[in-house]
Motif scaffolding. Structure first.
Motif, short mmCIF file in Angstrom:
data_model
loop_
_atom_site.label_atom_id
_atom_site.label_comp_id
_atom_site.label_asym_id
_atom_site.label_seq_id
_atom_site.Cartn_x
_atom_site.Cartn_y
_atom_site.Cartn_z
N GLN A 27 20.80 30.25 44.04
CA GLN A 27 19.37 30.19 44.27
C GLN A 27 19.08 29.14 45.35
O GLN A 27 19.79 28.13 45.44
CB GLN A 27 18.65 29.79 42.98
CG GLN A 27 18.86 30.79 41.86
CD GLN A 27 18.46 32.20 42.26
OE1 GLN A 27 17.48 32.38 42.99
NE2 GLN A 27 19.23 33.18 41.84
N GLU A 87 17.10 26.88 45.33
CA GLU A 87 16.89 25.56 44.73
C GLU A 87 18.20 24.81 44.52
O GLU A 87 18.20 23.60 44.32
CB GLU A 87 16.18 25.70 43.38
CG GLU A 87 14.72 26.03 43.50
CD GLU A 87 14.46 27.48 43.89
OE1 GLU A 87 13.36 27.78 44.34
OE2 GLU A 87 15.39 28.33 43.77
N GLU A 118 23.80 25.01 38.96
CA GLU A 118 22.45 24.87 38.41
C GLU A 118 22.31 23.65 37.52
O GLU A 118 21.27 23.00 37.51
CB GLU A 118 22.06 26.13 37.64
CG GLU A 118 21.73 27.27 38.58
CD GLU A 118 21.38 28.55 37.82
OE1 GLU A 118 20.71 28.45 36.77
OE2 GLU A 118 21.76 29.63 38.28
N GLU A 161 18.34 16.33 42.68
CA GLU A 161 16.93 16.23 43.12
C GLU A 161 16.37 14.84 42.84
O GLU A 161 15.63 14.29 43.66
CB GLU A 161 16.07 17.25 42.36
CG GLU A 161 15.85 18.55 43.11
CD GLU A 161 15.02 19.54 42.30
OE1 GLU A 161 14.54 19.20 41.19
OE2 GLU A 161 14.90 20.69 42.78
N PRO A 183 13.96 34.84 42.69
CA PRO A 183 13.68 35.14 41.29
C PRO A 183 12.80 34.05 40.69
O PRO A 183 13.14 32.86 40.76
CB PRO A 183 15.07 35.16 40.66
CG PRO A 183 16.00 35.45 41.77
CD PRO A 183 15.38 34.84 42.99
N LEU A 208 13.89 31.00 38.51
CA LEU A 208 14.67 29.86 38.97
C LEU A 208 13.94 28.95 39.91
O LEU A 208 14.50 27.94 40.35
CB LEU A 208 15.96 30.35 39.60
CG LEU A 208 17.03 30.48 38.52
CD1 LEU A 208 17.92 31.62 38.78
CD2 LEU A 208 17.75 29.17 38.37
N SER A 209 12.72 29.29 40.24
CA SER A 209 12.01 28.41 41.15
C SER A 209 11.70 27.10 40.44
O SER A 209 11.25 27.08 39.30
CB SER A 209 10.72 29.09 41.58
OG SER A 209 9.74 28.13 41.84
N ALA A 210 11.97 26.00 41.12
CA ALA A 210 11.77 24.69 40.51
C ALA A 210 10.31 24.50 40.10
O ALA A 210 10.00 23.97 39.04
CB ALA A 210 12.18 23.59 41.48
N ARG A 267 9.47 26.17 36.87
CA ARG A 267 9.92 25.50 35.66
C ARG A 267 8.92 24.42 35.26
O ARG A 267 8.86 24.01 34.13
CB ARG A 267 11.30 24.88 35.88
CG ARG A 267 12.43 25.91 35.89
CD ARG A 267 13.78 25.22 35.71
NE ARG A 267 13.99 24.17 36.68
CZ ARG A 267 14.71 24.32 37.78
NH1 ARG A 267 15.29 25.46 38.05
NH2 ARG A 267 14.85 23.32 38.61
#
Lengths: 488, 488
Positions: free
Chosen positions: A175, A177, A333, A340, B89, B92-94, B97
């Motif tokens: 991803q 991210e 993940e 971050e 998707p 999974l985007s930060a 969440r």
């Protein structure tokens, strides 16, 4: 201009090599204002014939002066004194304090682009005009919003483009991210060490291996665990027995740096198994897998990583050019949050302008076309160098090893020769050759059969068989001087 | 487009603020492919009237989406979905969440450009067209030599240009070799700490003071020595008595960050005397001295430094723009070698293209003209905000303090109010206000008379009295809610 040529003479008995003397004279002339800003310096051909030296000698001097910002190449218009230099008191110039070049620390990317310089892609073959157009378009479209604080982890569009590239070219899905944009591989290591590593923890390092990686872990207070490299790459089973508790393992699976061997599949599986069992992390430094000139690039180690133990590091320094200052890292993940959280202290330093330009370069297909062309070109240029070396040296002196890819050539030296001594002499003669033994963590005695004894040479900027031959002749002089006399 | 507008409705009872709901909806639409790449999104005016919300609400949402790379402003052509986004998707985007914004760590330069954002210069006033031309010309003139490894310490021409600038504008002379180009102030701190500091050593820090400085020294294992700030700046004599042994003192002499006061001359002399006696180092963080709108900028602390104890840090983030990622540090001659030796691990990350562009911007006089214009503009824009605040609040609630320069306003709050609570509520409402007490090292009880209780607000992007008034009205709603109810 005439004043410059008139006052110029070289001393072959001087303890600095000729190119260095030329460098020094031109630099002094600039600093003393004798060569004015914007004025043209003599062409390489002219100055070489005036001084009675080889053109390569003048090229080396000009290359260094350009790299340090004193001269600027204007293409067809010749080379000029940089427009924005003011007088610099000679007594304070760093170069003046050290007129004789110091031995180059192998971890340093050299300032200059001397022949054989490692880590440099073929600069002449990079599509500068296309890149220029892309950057110019991006800068024209800069809006107010693009001027503020950029995202700490990198521009979203570039992270997405890299994710697509990795899926197509390196065989794994991630991803956006999970991707962190960094100003090159050094910044990747810095981010990972800062967010995931504590002083006193252990790290497996390939031995010989990339000195930059060693330097970063050493500075971080790591316990360095050198693991031998053989024809299958890092000897994983040895490491499992000797150092089961490491926190990290750093590997260059595609083409081991510097030997060029590929990590075998069984070793890859053993490495992944160890990391899963120990809950340790593998850093895959995939610095040049794009350049495999026999067959397709191998799938990455990351593509075998079903348990999320591999951290994947890539760079645009080799696939595009080093002055771009851009690389990236893909973390599992489970590590995204931790990395971050550290980003405020190590936010992405690549300006958004260049991040969006790289995105366009990828999305418009230029990146694929360029790396594809380079695979072919590098096979050819490696051939120039390998053939010149094979023609010039007997196998007892120097032997070119097999190689399936990469952008540097690794040659074996006869055991009567000392690679570190030869590399030092070569550098003094303006050749940026490096010694394999300088890439070792665990230094070995000359008699040790495991001691690697060899030279590393970058070849992407050797554009012809003639040039290769001329450079190899210079190297031959160095090697014969080294075998004749006592170490200088 | 119509599909997008149709499916769109807001829930005022939702626990996320309206701008955040808009942000989330647009982002989801992009990620699900409902809003195609390159397609225009409705104008701020249109969407605001469609949804029945204030234009500022839509502006906030679009600002955040732009900052995160989902939208791109095309100037007159409107705002479009970024060209290079693939489907992400949603799981999974930060941001997905964490649909409700987390309280912003004050040390984080926020991703977004919300109103009152600190550390942002007036982005609308930066001469983008001139900058664009300069960069475009530099990129056109890129030669092969410009693509290789850049100088670790920064491009020579920029170092020379900065040396000339400092002599003219900040009153001290240095050699280009003393200047190290870094990707912003954070990179400066990182370079200095890595090359000059050992864990366990002590550092004087202004209290309250810039959180980024605190975070770096904390991460480096420093003993933080908080020194009170009064109307003369850092209380040096207190520090000399309490913490004589510090290795470093970090000060913001021009306009203390955050209070805005100037370090008095007697304190400057006392500080220099202490550093000379102790052989300690002073870091002068001269982040915004260019913006003194009453009278001329004060000479720097460095200009008084006859004994070579001051390390001077400057940045182009405030004088040009943050996305440039460029700053610099001037070290005393005695430290040049030590810092240079560390540069291989922390080489300058600003790409040479931008370094040479900044050089041109300086050499062609644009830098001087721009900062001069900004001095005037910031006086005006500060006035908009100060007047709106004075009109909206009684002195018991909020009081604007005197200020001679800088790009942020510091206001005092009545002791019945809690600045941290108000700042948190303000951020939840899309206002990037910060609390002075969040900038403190030594947290104090509410009853402590030394406890600072105030708000920090960036004003350079407030372009009119009307806008200032509208923003202050939003802040007033937050403050009255905070004084009425229990802390949210």
């Amino acid at each position: 201009m005439s004043r410059f040529s008139l006052s110029f003479h070289l001393d072959p008995q001087h303890n600095a090599p000729l190119y260095r003397q030329i460098y020094q004279r031109v630099k002094t002339a600039i600093m003393e204002g004798k060569l004015e800003t914007g004025s043209r310096v003599p062409s390489v051909r002219t100055l070489a014939s005036e001084l009675g030296v080889a053109r390569a000698t003048v090229e080396n001097a000009y290359g260094l002066l350009t790299a340090e910002g004193f001269l600027q190449s204007r293409g067809q218009a010749g080379t000029v004194v940089s427009a924005s230099l003011g007088p610099i008191p000679a007594s304070l110039s760093a170069a003046d304090r050290n007129p004789v070049p110091k031995p180059i620390n192998p971890m340093l990317p050299s300032l200059s682009s001397l022949p054989f310089q490692l880590g440099l892609p073929a600069l002449d073959a990079f599509p500068r005009a296309i890149w220029s157009r892309i950057v110019a378009r991006q800068i024209r479209h800069t809006s107010i919003n693009d001027l503020g604080h950029p995202p700490l982890t990198g521009v979203a569009a570039l992270r997405s483009a890299i994710a697509r590239y990795l899926q197509l070219s390196r065989g794994f899905t991630c991803q956006p991210e999970q991707i962190f944009i960094c100003a090159g591989y050094a910044a990747v290591l810095d981010l990972l060490i800062g967010s995931l590593f504590k002083p006193g923890e252990g790290v497996w390092l390939e031995d010989p291996g990339y000195p930059v990686t060693q330097a970063f872990f050493r500075a971080a207070g790591a316990v360095l665990m050198p693991v031998n490299v053989d024809e299958e790459g890092m000897n994983v089973s040895q490491a499992v027995v000797e150092f089961p508790q490491a926190r990290f393992a750093v590997v260059t699976p595609a083409h081991q740096s510097p030997t060029g061997v590929t990590l075998s599949l069984s070793r890859r599986m053993a490495l992944l198994e160890w990391a899963t069992r120990q809950q340790s992390w593998i850093i895959e430094d995939d610095y040049d897998s794009e350049f495999r000139y026999h067959g397709q690039p191998l799938p990455s180690l990351k593509s075998l990583d079903t348990q999320g133990r591999v951290i994947y590091a890539g760079t645009f320094s080799k696939t595009m050019f080093p002055a771009l200052r851009c690389g990236y890292v893909v973390v599992p993940e489970s590590l995204v949050e931790k990395v971050e959280a550290y980003c405020p202290l190590r936010s992405c330093a690549t300006p958004p302008l260049l991040q969006t330009s790289i995105t366009e370069f990828l999305e418009q297909g230029h990146f694929y076309r360029h790396t594809k062309r380079m695979r072919q070109l590098y096979a050819e240029r490696r051939g120039f160098l390998a053939q010149a070396l094979t023609a010039a040296f007997s196998a007892e002196v120097l032997q070119v090893t097999e190689q399936i890819g990469g952008i540097q050539l690794c040659v074996r030296l006869g055991q009567h020769l000392d690679d570190a001594d030869i590399a030092r002499r070569a550098r003094e003669n303006g050749l940026a050759v490096q010694a394999v033994s300088d890439w070792q963590i665990h230094r070995r005695e000359a008699a040790d059969p495991l001691r690697p004894n060899g030279l590393l040479m970058g070849f992407p900027n050797i554009v012809s068989a003639q040039q290769a031959q001329a450079l190899v002749e210079r190297l031959a002089v160095v090697i014969s001087a080294a075998s004749a006399g006592p170490p200088a």
